[in-house]
Design a protein around this motif. Structure first.
Motif, PDB file in Angstrom:
ATOM      1  N   GLU A   1       1.071   8.130   9.027  1.00 47.07           N
ATOM      2  CA  GLU A   1       1.399   6.731   8.760  1.00 47.07           C
ATOM      3  C   GLU A   1       1.879   6.054  10.051  1.00 47.07           C
ATOM      4  O   GLU A   1       1.416   4.964  10.405  1.00 47.07           O
TER       5      GLU A   1
ATOM      6  N   MET B   1       0.857  -1.202   0.000  1.00 52.09           N
ATOM      7  CA  MET B   1       0.000   0.000   0.000  1.00 52.09           C
ATOM      8  C   MET B   1       0.885   1.242   0.000  1.00 52.09           C
ATOM      9  O   MET B   1       1.898   1.312   0.693  1.00 52.09           O
ATOM     10  N   THR B   2       0.517   2.207  -0.815  1.00 53.28           N
ATOM     11  CA  THR B   2       1.227   3.473  -0.846  1.00 53.28           C
ATOM     12  C   THR B   2       1.179   4.127   0.543  1.00 53.28           C
ATOM     13  O   THR B   2       0.192   3.991   1.246  1.00 53.28           O
ATOM     14  N   GLU B   3       2.228   4.832   0.893  1.00 54.77           N
ATOM     15  CA  GLU B   3       2.235   5.471   2.206  1.00 54.77           C
ATOM     16  C   GLU B   3       1.647   6.870   2.142  1.00 54.77           C
ATOM     17  O   GLU B   3       1.607   7.503   1.087  1.00 54.77           O
ATOM     18  N   HIS B   4       1.224   7.354   3.318  1.00 58.12           N
ATOM     19  CA  HIS B   4       0.692   8.711   3.393  1.00 58.12           C
ATOM     20  C   HIS B   4       1.795   9.729   3.125  1.00 58.12           C
ATOM     21  O   HIS B   4       2.958   9.503   3.479  1.00 58.12           O
ATOM     22  N   THR B   5       1.382  10.851   2.551  1.00 58.02           N
ATOM     23  CA  THR B   5       2.322  11.948   2.351  1.00 58.02           C
ATOM     24  C   THR B   5       2.851  12.422   3.713  1.00 58.02           C
ATOM     25  O   THR B   5       4.023  12.729   3.861  1.00 58.02           O
ATOM     26  N   ILE B   6       1.965  12.475   4.698  1.00 56.90           N
ATOM     27  CA  ILE B   6       2.374  12.878   6.050  1.00 56.90           C
ATOM     28  C   ILE B   6       2.853  11.634   6.792  1.00 56.90           C
ATOM     29  O   ILE B   6       2.061  10.755   7.130  1.00 56.90           O
TER      30      ILE B   6
END
Lengths: 278, 237
Positions: B10, B1-6
Motif C-alpha cells: 500500500e 478503497m479497502t487497503e492491501h493486507t500487506i
C-alpha cells in the motif's frame, strides 16, 4: 476489510447472483453444475453453485481458504461421498448425464474424472506399476505389450518418460517431488479420463517443478478438460482460460481469465486478487 | 478503497502516486514558465526552464524504476496493475511535456530579441492558456480518479488543434507579408507546435486515467482537428 469478509463464516448469504462474463468464442460445455449445495452435517459449505465448465480448456477455481472451492471440486467426481455426514444437493451433468444418478457406477465415474492432489501420492510400487495399475484394474489393456504401450504413452504425455525411462522398475517414491507429481498425472491420464481435477497440484513443488507441471497442464488441455484449484493467483492467471472466484461458499464471479485478472466485474473479486482480503 | 493486507505494498503504491502528483506539478510549472519567458522575452527564466527539466527527467526514471520493482515484488493484479501501468505511462507523458517546455525555453534564448511583435504573441499565449488548463484538468482527473473529467479533457483537445491550425495560417501570412519576420515566426510556429503537442500529451494522460479507472480503452478514435500536416495551405492574395 471488505464488508463481506466480516460476516460470520457459516451465515447463509442472501439470494446470491453470480457475475458471469461469457467467452468471446464460447467452447462447448463438458460439465454442467446447477445449484449445487453441500452440507457437512448441519453446516452448509456450498450455497448453490451454478457453473458450466468448458471442454478442452483449463478452468481455475480461486478463493480464500474455506470458501468451498475444493468442496465443489470434490463434487465433480463424487469424492464427497466418502465423507461421513456429507450431503450434496443440486445437479451435476457430465456430458449431459447426471453423475449423482444412483444407477451410475462411481468407480467408472472416477476413471472418467481423474484427480491429482496437493501432495504427490504415488503408490509404494515401481514407476511402471504406478501407471499400469489403473488400466489393469479397468481392463483397458488386452496384452502385456498393450499395457506397456499405455504406460509409455502416459509417461510421455506427462513429460516424464525421458527422465525415468531407464528406471521404470524402481520405486515411484524415489523420484523428486515434481517428478512424483508428474507421475501422479501420468497415472491419472493412463485410464483416458475426460476430465482431470487438480487440487493445488503445485503447492508442494519448487518453482522449476511448478513450471514443468504448468507447461504440462497447458499441453494436456488439448485433449482433456481440466479443473484446477490453486492458491496462487499468478498460476491461475498463467494456466487457465476461465477463472471462477469462490467466497463464503458462493461462486462470486466467473469469466475469461484475462478479464478476471485485469478488470474483474465484482468488487469482492477485485479485493481478493489484489490482496485486499483473504 | 479497502487497503492491501500487506501495508508495505500500500505504501509503495501511495508513494508512487505522490511522485506522479509532484511530477505533474513540476511539469505544469515548466510549461507556464516557458510561455511566460516567451511572452516577456525573459531569457533568464527560459534558461531556468531548460535547467529544471533535468529534474523532471530524473523523476521519470525514478518512477519507472520503482514501478518495475513493485511489479517484480508484488505481481500486481487488476486495478493495481492498471494503476502501475498508469504511473509509467503518465510519467513518460509528463517527461515529454517537460522536454517540449524546455524546447520553448531554448527558442526564447535563440530569438533573444525584444522587438518581437506583440500581435504575433497573442495567439501563442492563448493556445498556451488552453493547453495549461488541459494539463491541470487531467492532473486533477488523475488525482481524483475522475473518469468524466478525463473524458472532457480528451474531447477538448479539438479546440487546441483548431487554434493551432489558425495560428499556423496567421504566422504564415506574417511571413509572406514581410520576409524579415520569417526567423521569429518560424520559432513561434515551433513553439505553437510544442504547445499543441503538450495538449496531445494531456489527452494521452486522459486516456491512461480512463484505463486505470475503468479497465477499458476509450471506445472511439478521437476526431483529428489539426489538419495542417495533411493540407496544402493556399497562398493569400
Amino acid at each position: 476489510m471488505a464488508q463481506a469478509a466480516l460476516a460470520p463464516r457459516d451465515a447463509a448469504p442472501a439470494v446470491f447472483q453470480t457475475v458471469r462474463t461469457p467467452d468471446l468464442h464460447p467452447r462447448p460445455t463438458k460439465v454442467k453444475a446447477d445449484t449445487v449445495k453441500v452440507f457437512y452435517g448441519q453446516k452448509q459449505a456450498l450455497h448453490g453453485v451454478t457453473i458450466d465448465i468448458p471442454e478442452k480448456a483449463v478452468t481455475a477455481f480461486i478463493g480464500p481458504s474455506g470458501c468451498g472451492k475444493s468442496t465443489f471440486l470434490r463434487c465433480l467426481n463424487r469424492m464427497n461421498d466418502t465423507i461421513d455426514g456429507c450431503r450434496v444437493e443440486g445437479e451435476i451433468l457430465l456430458d449431459n448425464r447426471d453423475i449423482y444418478d444412483p444407477s451410475l457406477d462411481v468407480v467408472e465415474l472416477r476413471a472418467r474424472v481423474g484427480m491429482v492432489f496437493q501432495k504427490p501420492n504415488p503408490f509404494p510400487k515401481s514407476i511402471f506399476e504406478n501407471v499400469a495399475y489403473g488400466p489393469r484394474i479397468h481392463g483397458l489393456a488386452r496384452s502385456k505389450a498393450e499395457l506397456e504401450e499405455i504406460v509409455v504413452a502416459s509417461l510421455q504425455k506427462a513429460s516424464l518418460f525421458n527422465e525415468v525411462k531407464d528406471r521404470l522398475h524402481e520405486p515411484g517414491t524415489g523420484l523428486s517431488g515434481g517428478q512424483q507429481q508428474r507421475l501422479c498425472i501420468a497415472r491419472t491420464i493412463a485410464v483416458s479420463p475426460d476430465v482431470i481435477l487438480m487440487d493445488e497440484p503445485c503447492s508442494a513443488l519448487d518453482p522449476i517443478a511448478t513450471a514443468k507441471v504448468e507447461e504440462l497442464i497447458d499441453e494436456l488441455r488439448k485433449n482433456f478438460t481440466i479443473v484446477i484449484v490453486t492458491h496462487s493467483m499468478q498460476q491461475a492467471a498463467r494456466v487457465s482460460q476461465r477463472t471462477a472466484f469462490f467466497h463464503l461458499g458462493t461462486l462470486v464471479e466467473e469469466g475469461p481469465t484475462d478479464h478476471v485478472f485485469t478488470n474483474p466485474s465484482e468488487r469482492r473479486t477485485q479485493d481478493y486478487i489484489t490482496g485486499r482480503f483473504g | 478503497m479497502t487497503e492491501h493486507t500487506i501495508s508495505a505494498y500500500e505504501a509503495e503504491l501511495r508513494h508512487l502516486a505522490g511522485k506522479i502528483a509532484e511530477m505533474g506539478g513540476l511539469a505544469e510549472q515548466l510549461v507556464a514558465d516557458s510561455v511566460q519567458a516567451l511572452v516577456r522575452m525573459d531569457t533568464a527564466l527560459a534558461q531556468r526552464v531548460v535547467f529544471e527539466d533535468r529534474r523532471l527527467d530524473q523523476m521519470q526514471r525514478d518512477i519507472e524504476e520503482a514501478s518495475i520493482l513493485v511489479i517484480a515484488k508484488r505481481q500486481p493484479m487488476a486495478m493495481d496493475l492498471r494503476e502501475i501501468v498508469g504511473f509509467m505511462r503518465i510519467a513518460n507523458d509528463l517527461e515529454r511535456v517537460g522536454d517540449l517546455a524546455k524546447n520553448i525555453g531554448k527558442r526564447v534564448v535563440a530569438i533573444n530579441s525584444s522587438i518581437v511583435q506583440k500581435k504575433l504573441m497573442v495567439g501563442v499565449e492563448h493556445l498556451a492558456e488552453i493547453a495549461l488548463e488541459q494539463l491541470k484538468h487531467v492532473l486533477d482527473a488523475y488525482a481524483n480518479r475522475n473518469e468524466a473529467l478525463a473524458r472532457q479533457v480528451r474531447e477538448r483537445d479539438d479546440e487546441i488543434d483548431a487554434l493551432y491550425t489558425s495560428l499556423f495560417r496567421e504566422l504564415l501570412t506574417y511571413m509572406m507579408e514581410d520576409p524579415r519576420n520569417i526567423g521569429q515566426c518560424t520559432h513561434l510556429l515551433f513553439c505553437a507546435k510544442n504547445i499543441e503537442r503538450i495538449g496531445d500529451h494531456a489527452t494521452n494522460i486522459a486516456e491512461t486515467v480512463h484505463y486505470a479507472v475503468t479497465g477499458s480503452m476509450f471506445e472511439t478514435e478521437r476526431p483529428k482537428a489539426d489538419l495542417t500536416s495533411e493540407q496544402a495551405i493556399a497562398l493569400p492574395g
